[in-house]
Design a protein around this motif. Sequence first.
Motif, short mmCIF file in Angstrom:
data_model
loop_
_atom_site.label_atom_id
_atom_site.label_comp_id
_atom_site.label_asym_id
_atom_site.label_seq_id
_atom_site.Cartn_x
_atom_site.Cartn_y
_atom_site.Cartn_z
N THR A 87 -4.48 15.63 2.57
CA THR A 87 -4.40 14.26 2.07
C THR A 87 -5.41 14.08 0.92
O THR A 87 -5.16 13.35 -0.02
CB THR A 87 -4.70 13.25 3.19
N HIS A 88 -6.52 14.83 1.02
CA HIS A 88 -7.54 14.80 -0.03
C HIS A 88 -6.98 15.38 -1.34
O HIS A 88 -7.19 14.82 -2.42
CB HIS A 88 -8.75 15.60 0.46
N SER A 89 -6.24 16.52 -1.23
CA SER A 89 -5.66 17.08 -2.47
C SER A 89 -4.65 16.12 -3.09
O SER A 89 -4.52 16.04 -4.31
CB SER A 89 -5.04 18.46 -2.31
N LEU A 90 -3.92 15.35 -2.26
CA LEU A 90 -2.94 14.40 -2.81
C LEU A 90 -3.66 13.32 -3.61
O LEU A 90 -3.20 12.92 -4.68
CB LEU A 90 -2.12 13.75 -1.69
N GLN A 91 -4.79 12.87 -3.08
CA GLN A 91 -5.58 11.85 -3.79
C GLN A 91 -6.08 12.41 -5.13
O GLN A 91 -6.00 11.74 -6.16
CB GLN A 91 -6.77 11.40 -2.92
N LYS A 113 -2.58 -3.98 1.95
CA LYS A 113 -3.05 -3.97 3.34
C LYS A 113 -3.09 -2.54 3.89
O LYS A 113 -4.06 -2.12 4.54
CB LYS A 113 -2.12 -4.84 4.20
N LEU A 114 -2.02 -1.77 3.61
CA LEU A 114 -1.96 -0.38 4.11
C LEU A 114 -3.11 0.44 3.52
O LEU A 114 -3.73 1.25 4.21
CB LEU A 114 -0.61 0.25 3.79
N GLN A 115 -3.39 0.20 2.24
CA GLN A 115 -4.52 0.90 1.61
C GLN A 115 -5.84 0.49 2.25
O GLN A 115 -6.67 1.33 2.58
CB GLN A 115 -4.55 0.60 0.11
N GLU A 116 -5.99 -0.82 2.43
CA GLU A 116 -7.24 -1.35 3.02
C GLU A 116 -7.46 -0.77 4.43
O GLU A 116 -8.59 -0.46 4.82
CB GLU A 116 -7.11 -2.87 3.07
N LEU A 117 -6.38 -0.60 5.18
CA LEU A 117 -6.51 -0.06 6.55
C LEU A 117 -6.94 1.41 6.53
O LEU A 117 -7.54 1.89 7.48
CB LEU A 117 -5.16 -0.18 7.29
N CYS A 143 -4.62 4.03 4.98
CA CYS A 143 -3.49 4.96 4.78
C CYS A 143 -3.78 5.87 3.58
O CYS A 143 -4.40 5.44 2.61
CB CYS A 143 -2.19 4.19 4.52
N PHE A 144 -3.28 7.11 3.64
CA PHE A 144 -3.55 8.03 2.54
C PHE A 144 -2.47 7.97 1.46
O PHE A 144 -2.62 8.56 0.38
CB PHE A 144 -3.70 9.47 3.05
N GLY A 145 -1.40 7.23 1.71
CA GLY A 145 -0.33 7.11 0.73
C GLY A 145 0.74 6.16 1.26
O GLY A 145 0.72 5.78 2.44
N VAL A 146 1.67 5.78 0.37
CA VAL A 146 2.75 4.87 0.76
C VAL A 146 4.06 5.33 0.11
O VAL A 146 4.10 5.56 -1.10
CB VAL A 146 2.50 3.42 0.27
N VAL A 147 5.10 5.46 0.92
CA VAL A 147 6.44 5.69 0.37
C VAL A 147 7.01 4.35 -0.07
O VAL A 147 6.92 3.35 0.67
CB VAL A 147 7.36 6.35 1.42
N LEU A 148 7.58 4.31 -1.28
CA LEU A 148 8.26 3.11 -1.77
C LEU A 148 9.73 3.46 -1.92
O LEU A 148 10.09 4.30 -2.75
CB LEU A 148 7.68 2.69 -3.13
N GLU A 149 10.58 2.86 -1.10
CA GLU A 149 11.99 3.24 -1.11
C GLU A 149 12.86 2.14 -1.71
O GLU A 149 12.79 0.97 -1.29
CB GLU A 149 12.45 3.57 0.33
N LYS A 150 13.66 2.54 -2.69
CA LYS A 150 14.70 1.71 -3.27
C LYS A 150 14.22 0.32 -3.67
O LYS A 150 14.69 -0.70 -3.14
CB LYS A 150 15.89 1.62 -2.32
N PRO A 158 -2.04 7.35 -3.48
CA PRO A 158 -0.76 7.69 -4.11
C PRO A 158 0.44 6.93 -3.51
O PRO A 158 0.45 6.61 -2.32
CB PRO A 158 -0.59 9.19 -3.82
N THR A 159 1.42 6.66 -4.38
CA THR A 159 2.72 6.15 -3.92
C THR A 159 3.73 7.28 -4.12
O THR A 159 3.64 8.04 -5.08
CB THR A 159 3.18 4.94 -4.74
N ILE A 160 4.68 7.37 -3.20
CA ILE A 160 5.75 8.38 -3.31
C ILE A 160 7.06 7.62 -3.34
O ILE A 160 7.38 6.90 -2.40
CB ILE A 160 5.74 9.35 -2.10
#
Length: 271
Positions: free
Chosen positions: A12-16, A177-181, A183-190, A206-208
């Motif tokens: 998760t660190h490399s993704l950041q 909110k997810l970032q504040e909690l 989370c190491f990333g968020v999928v954004l779909e459609k 990161p967003t995916i």
Amino acid sequence: MSVNKEIKRVTTHSLQEMKNRGEKIAMLTAYDYSMAKIVDDAGIDVILVGDSASNVMAGHETTLPITLDQMIYHASSVVRAANRALVIVDLPFGSYQGNSKEALNSAIRIMKESGAHGVKIEGGVEIAESVSRILTAGIPVMGHLGLTPQSIYKFGTYTVRAKEEAEAQKLREDALKLQELGCFGVVLEKIPAMLAKEVTDSLQIPTIGIGAGPHCSGQVLVIHDMLGINKGFRPRFLRQYASLYDVMNDAIQGYVNDVKSNDFPSEKEQY
Ligand code: KIV
């Protein structure tokens, strides 16, 4: 850009770090050992053991029927194949909505029984307590906003989400909110590409994207869709990199013909 083979195991660190230096993150789904081996050898950064297994592996119409035990079975097969990729597993429908204790127990089972490296969970502020509790146990969590297929019966269609301002605003708040909690990333779909850009720019993590335009920190596709194994599924966001349905169908027809015509096995193919 070529694959960075120097990374021994993506974390998760490399993704950041990839987001920080502007390197895009490539994510694909896989659900079994053989496919995950090909995906991992090809240099993918993240393998998602998605609950889309319910559709593409089991033939269900939605992602709702797949169970926690079935997800763990798929995930442990993928983990055995992945030497480089980070392996993230979907918490399936019904395994976390009850309460945060149930969510934590489900996430612990996935981590313990499959050896995966983190979990993904659909939803925003309404699942904050569960996300927080899973994170407190040291389990990396990825969020999933926009089109959340586990809520298909609430929305009724798989069309683009957050086109209206009220839904877009909720998505912005959910992402923060997810970032504040933690989370190491968020999928954004459609969701609209410009909204995905805005969210990506507003977040450090990161967003995916899938059907969310080019401005996300990375992209994800369902492997059966991008390889053309699912012949009929051609949404606008999908780029199909192969037509494996046709390749496999031709090969199998060739085999059937060879068996029926007594051409296989030949002299060289027997003992
Ligand atoms: O289950 C899945 O494959 C997913 C991706 C579409 C993001 O959640």
